[in-house]
Design an enzyme around this catalytic site. Structure first.
Site, PDB file in Angstrom:
ATOM      1  N   MET A  50      65.234 -14.907 -67.106  1.00  0.00           N
ATOM      2  CA  MET A  50      64.236 -15.767 -66.057  1.00  0.00           C
ATOM      3  C   MET A  50      64.872 -17.088 -66.084  1.00  0.00           C
ATOM      4  SD  MET A  50      60.429 -14.961 -65.225  1.00  0.00           S
ATOM      5  CE  MET A  50      60.618 -13.181 -64.052  1.00  0.00           C
ATOM      6  N   LYS A  52      65.621 -30.726 -43.774  1.00  0.00           N
ATOM      7  CA  LYS A  52      64.776 -29.356 -43.747  1.00  0.00           C
ATOM      8  C   LYS A  52      64.344 -29.154 -45.029  1.00  0.00           C
ATOM      9  CE  LYS A  52      68.947 -27.736 -42.402  1.00  0.00           C
ATOM     10  NZ  LYS A  52      69.730 -27.357 -41.517  1.00  0.00           N
ATOM     11  N   ARG A  57      72.060 -17.584 -32.754  1.00  0.00           N
ATOM     12  CA  ARG A  57      70.882 -17.728 -33.823  1.00  0.00           C
ATOM     13  C   ARG A  57      69.846 -18.122 -32.728  1.00  0.00           C
ATOM     14  NH1 ARG A  57      71.619 -21.858 -38.557  1.00  0.00           N
ATOM     15  NH2 ARG A  57      71.028 -22.775 -37.124  1.00  0.00           N
ATOM     16  N   TYR A  74      69.896  -9.092 -72.859  1.00  0.00           N
ATOM     17  CA  TYR A  74      69.434  -8.018 -71.877  1.00  0.00           C
ATOM     18  C   TYR A  74      70.424  -7.289 -72.311  1.00  0.00           C
ATOM     19  CZ  TYR A  74      64.684  -9.748 -71.092  1.00  0.00           C
ATOM     20  OH  TYR A  74      63.660 -10.449 -70.555  1.00  0.00           O
TER      21      TYR A  74
HETATM   22  C1  LIG Z   1      70.771 -27.146 -41.300  1.00  0.00           C
HETATM   23  C2  LIG Z   1      71.130 -27.815 -40.170  1.00  0.00           C
HETATM   24  C3  LIG Z   1      72.629 -28.638 -39.699  1.00  0.00           C
HETATM   25  C4  LIG Z   1      72.674 -29.301 -40.845  1.00  0.00           C
HETATM   26  O1  LIG Z   1      74.254 -28.812 -41.244  1.00  0.00           O
HETATM   27  P1  LIG Z   1      74.793 -29.495 -42.697  1.00  0.00           P
HETATM   28  O2  LIG Z   1      76.178 -28.093 -42.745  1.00  0.00           O
HETATM   29  O3  LIG Z   1      73.994 -29.271 -43.931  1.00  0.00           O
HETATM   30  O4  LIG Z   1      75.357 -30.846 -42.350  1.00  0.00           O
HETATM   31  C5  LIG Z   1      72.933 -28.795 -39.086  1.00  0.00           C
HETATM   32  N1  LIG Z   1      72.097 -28.278 -37.693  1.00  0.00           N
HETATM   33  C6  LIG Z   1      71.507 -28.147 -37.247  1.00  0.00           C
HETATM   34  C7  LIG Z   1      70.819 -26.502 -36.320  1.00  0.00           C
HETATM   35  C8  LIG Z   1      71.036 -27.134 -38.767  1.00  0.00           C
HETATM   36  O5  LIG Z   1      70.275 -26.112 -38.776  1.00  0.00           O
END
Ligand SMILES: *Cc1c(COP(=O)(O)O)cnc(C)c1O
Length: 818
Positions: free
Chosen positions: A761, A487, A584, A712
């Site tokens: 930036m 992802k 969640r 800055y």
């Molecule tokens: C992102 C995610 C993982 C992986 O988590 P890590 O801590 O990066 O290993 C596993 N299960 C779900 C549902 C996730 O959203």
């Protein structure tokens, strides 16, 4: 078919354990290895179809239909052995034993490949050298390298590397070096040895029958190499050199002049300078490596004048192959490493990795290969033909003379001619492999083809990633499936590149957050199962047309997908997400009964897996809660399965749980952040490797007077007068503003330089007052070298996930492999 037990007389010129790396099938013997996750025997039939006629297979895996079928193959030798790797080592040992010419073995913690390449460069006019390709120095790499030894050679140079006790004895038995170089003893490969002395002793086993050994003495009073060698091989002549005392042994004198250095070696007793050479390097590691090589070359009979001429041509050995984003949708594979046949053989398959791009090879003349020109170019043409390269461009007079060997080729006298021709501008959506001898200045081609948008880059080390993947695969064992979370652009590292590698490595599942991410992977040739965590009802068409599998987390969503399946007459694989405490997404415990009833009446849906997510697998203080989550999950999942009437894949473990809760691994694990070498678990930390390095350049260096302020709000101030460097990275690149005011540091030339003032930036400033050796040409590393992302995230009061995924799109991703 003949079945031999011992393949002592293989006809093949090449040996391979990797079915994807076979270029001349009729000349290759394939060793099928039944590994933990991968069984080479499954490729035997397709390799036979491609023309391979010699196979070494393992007794335990050689039965059933394939063995019966193979019994009828004509002119094919199948050697059934107990262990293919052990057999490979045995035949390499027998092969090497036929040759009487000197063989040099090189080992040590660092510098093995560089020393091997440099020694070969120093010797290549006086000898016909056979050497290990790239860094082939392992239990498998060494025998494959030795197989290249032939009667026409008269010097062998091979490297040997080990990671565990007991390995060097096996390598020594095969390699049996006459002379040795011990390059450098450092920290690499520490974890499998109980002490430094044990590690050193193990490495020195390589020289237990050697006649001479070259090494550096760093302490005249305490010389552990000498002590151990006197025990294991008292008759070996020890050629220890030092930079400490002109009265002892071989005294070496180094003097740097700008970017070059002079090396003199003097024999203490005779005060005779027998080496006096200049090299184009000024760093200690290069000086040390070139001194080893010069001394060894002198032992081999090269005189002082020749060495001084040859030393000048030593060039950096880039052990990495860089993949870069090019203009017009091209990908550049810059491999100026080994300008020889082996190097080409190893690099060509890279062009075939992405099937959606055309393949282009730009090749210069091969220099000093020792192979007659006609034979050389006929072989190259055969390789190119076999790999079905779409377009070939040749540079140099030899290629021009031999161009009729190639089916189709554009040729040029020089790199400059090629650039002037405008041909490069017509190449698009291609993978371009560049392989050029130094004198052809292929860096000009890279410059011409490269997409140079920004000077900050995220380096993704694919070898380290493979290492980590292998580590976790081994750790979870063959019975547990592996899902990898890609992802968010694979945590910011590049979705396609990472997913392609994972697919090629045989992971079972990939997961993305949104449908579009999945579609993007499908468009780029990813065909393994993909789970989508947040499927939207409006996107069901897109989802199912692309063979993506939705995670279903509510009754509404379940009903919607069921209706969709009925209307469209589609059978859909789904994944049921349970909420066991994360709060969640997912079904609550109270909904399980209703969920099960519903599922039982939804024949269009097939539950591929049931999953849940742990809220605190990385926090030891929540162990009880985590265990409770696992319990809740097991109980709910078994209820669902019993009402479904079939088994599903059950999974709950993310990276942290894989490491801390082996009982949570269930049928499959979901690996995420630790694939990139990031973990909070001290037991795993030293077993996985860092994958990501964020690098930028220095735009300007300024001297600062005591009263002046920096950046800055005038927030930056040095203790007195000093010096700062302005770096080409800012918060818009993903370098968090929270890392300003000294919270973050950059590594420049090995020094840690704290930020000064606020992060801007597109830029930020660091304090380099303490480090006069830093200049604008140096590279600044935000994380990945001495600075660990895990620690940097703490400084920014966040977590590594956020820093990784915040690295902006304009930061170029560069993929490096050996
Ligand atoms: C992102 C995610 C993982 C992986 O988590 P890590 O801590 O990066 O290993 C596993 N299960 C779900 C549902 C996730 O959203």
């Amino acid at each position: 078919m003949i079945q031999h037990k011992n393949p002592a007389h293989l006809r093949a010129s090449f040996l391979s354990l990797d079915s994807r790396q076979i270029y001349e099938p009729s000349k290759t013997a394939f060793f099928a290895v039944n590994g933990l996750h991968h069984d080479g025997h499954q490729y035997v039939e397709s390799l036979y179809a491609k023309g391979v006629r010699e196979f070494i297979v393992e007794e335990s895996a050689w039965h059933g239909p394939i063995a019966e079928k193979a019994a009828n193959w004509e002119q094919t030798n199948i050697y059934v052995v107990e262990n293919s790797i052990a057999t490979l080592q045995e035949i390499a040992q027998q092969h090497r034993a036929q040759f009487q010419y000197p063989v040099i073995g090189i080992t040590g913690s660092n510098g093995k490949t560089i020393c091997k390449e440099w020694l070969a460069t120093l010797c290549n006019h006086a000898f016909t050298v056979v050497k290990s390709p790239k860094s082939f120095n392992s239990q498998i790499g060494v025998p494959l390298s030795l197989w290249a030894m032939q009667e026409k050679h008269n010097l062998g140079i091979f490297e040997a590397g080990i990671s565990q006790k007991g390995e060097m004895d096996k390598i020594e038995a095969m390699l049996k070096p006459d002379y040795g170089i011990f390059t450098h003893f450092g920290e690499a490969h520490g974890s499998n040895f109980s002490s430094d002395e044990e590690k050193l002793r193990e490495k020195l086993q390589l020289f237990k029958r050697a006649k001479k050994l070259v090494y550096r003495v760093t302490n005249l009073q305490d010389d552990p190499i000498k002590q151990i060698m006197q025990e294991i091989n008292p008759s070996c002549e020890l050629i220890g050199w030092n930079t400490i005392s002109p009265d002892k042994g071989l005294f070496t004198f180094w003097q740097t002049k700008g970017k070059t250095a002079q090396i003199k070696v003097i024999k203490a007793a005779q005060s005779e300078t027998f080496i006096d050479s200049s090299i184009d390097f000024n760093d200690e590691a290069s000086l040390e490596n070139s001194t080893h090589c010069l001394i060894m070359a002198s032992i081999l009979g090269l005189n002082r004048d020749t060495l001084s001429l040859k030393a000048r041509v030593l060039k950096p050995v880039s052990m990495r192959l860089e993949m870069k984003e090019g203009l017009r949708g091209n990908t550049l594979i810059d491999d100026s490493y080994n300008n020889d046949l082996d190097g080409l053989r190893l690099a060509l398959p890279l062009l075939k990795k992405n099937k959606h791009k055309k393949s282009v090879l730009i090749l210069s003349d091969f220099l000093e290969t020792g192979i007659p020109e006609k034979e050389l170019y006929t072989t190259i043409a055969a390789l190119v033909r076999h790999q079905k390269i779409d377009r070939m461009i040749g540079i140099g007079d030899q290629i021009i003379r031999n161009k009729t060997n190639f089916d189709q080729i554009d040729v040029f006298h020089s790199t400059e001619d090629l650039i002037a021709s405008g041909l490069l501008n017509t190449i698009n959506t291609s993978q371009i492999l560049l392989k050029g001898a130094r004198k052809y200045n292929f860096e000009k081609l890279v410059h011409n083809l490269e997409n140079k948008t920004h000077r900050t880059q995220l380096e993704v080390n694919l070898d380290a990633l493979q290492h980590n993947l292998a580590y976790f695969k081994k750790d979870i064992g063959p019975k547990t499936k592996l899902m990898v979370m890609v992802k968010a652009f694979a945590y910011g590292t590049g979705a396609i590149e990472i997913a392609t590698l994972l697919q090629n490595s045989g992971v079972d599942y990939l997961t993305v957050a949104y449908t579009d991410e999945g579609v993007y992977l499908r468009k780029h040739g990813i065909f393994v199962p993909i789970m989508v965590m947040n499927p939207q009802i409006e996107e069901f068409d897109k989802l199912t047309d692309n063979g993506l599998e939705p995670e279903i987390y509510s009754l509404d969503l379940l009903k919607a997908i069921d209706e969709y399946g009925m209307q469209q007459g589609k059978n859909i694989k789904i994944h049921i997400k349970l909420d066991t405490g994360m709060k969640r997404l997912g079904f609550e415990a109270s909904e399980i009964a209703e969920l099960s009833q519903n599922l039982a009446q939804m024949p269009h849906l097939w539950v591929a897996s049931i999953l849940s997510h742990l809220a605190a697998a990385d926090s030891p203080q929540h162990t009880d809660f985590t265990e409770e989550q696992i319990k809740r999950f097991n109980s709910a999942a078994s209820k669902i399965e019993s009402s479904l009437g079939y088994q599903t894949i059950k999974h709950i473990a993310n990276s942290a749980a894989i490491q801390s809760y082996p009982s949570a691994r269930l049928d499959m694990v979901r690996l995420g952040i630790s694939l990139y070498g990031i973990t909070g678990n001290p037991n795993v930390k030293n077993k996985i490797e860092n994958v990501l390095t964020l690098k930028t350049s220095i735009s300007q260096i300024k001297n600062i007077a005591p009263e002046e302020t920096i950046g800055y709000g005038r927030r930056g101030k040095l203790a007195g007068s000093g010096r700062i460097a302005t770096l080409a990275i800012g918060y818009a690149d993903g370098y968090s503003r929270a890392l300003g005011m000294g919270k973050g540091s950059f590594e420049i030339k090995g020094h840690l330089c704290p930020t000064v003032g606020s992060i801007c930036m597109d830029m930020c400033m660091v304090d380099i007052s303490q480090f006069p050796d830093i200049s604008v040409e140096d590279t600044a590393i935000a994380f990945g070298g001495k600075i660990q992302l895990y620690e940097l995230a703490k400084q920014a009061e966040t977590i590594p996930y956020e820093l990784m995924t915040n690295i902006s799109e304009r930061v170029k991703r560069v993929y490096v492999t050996q």
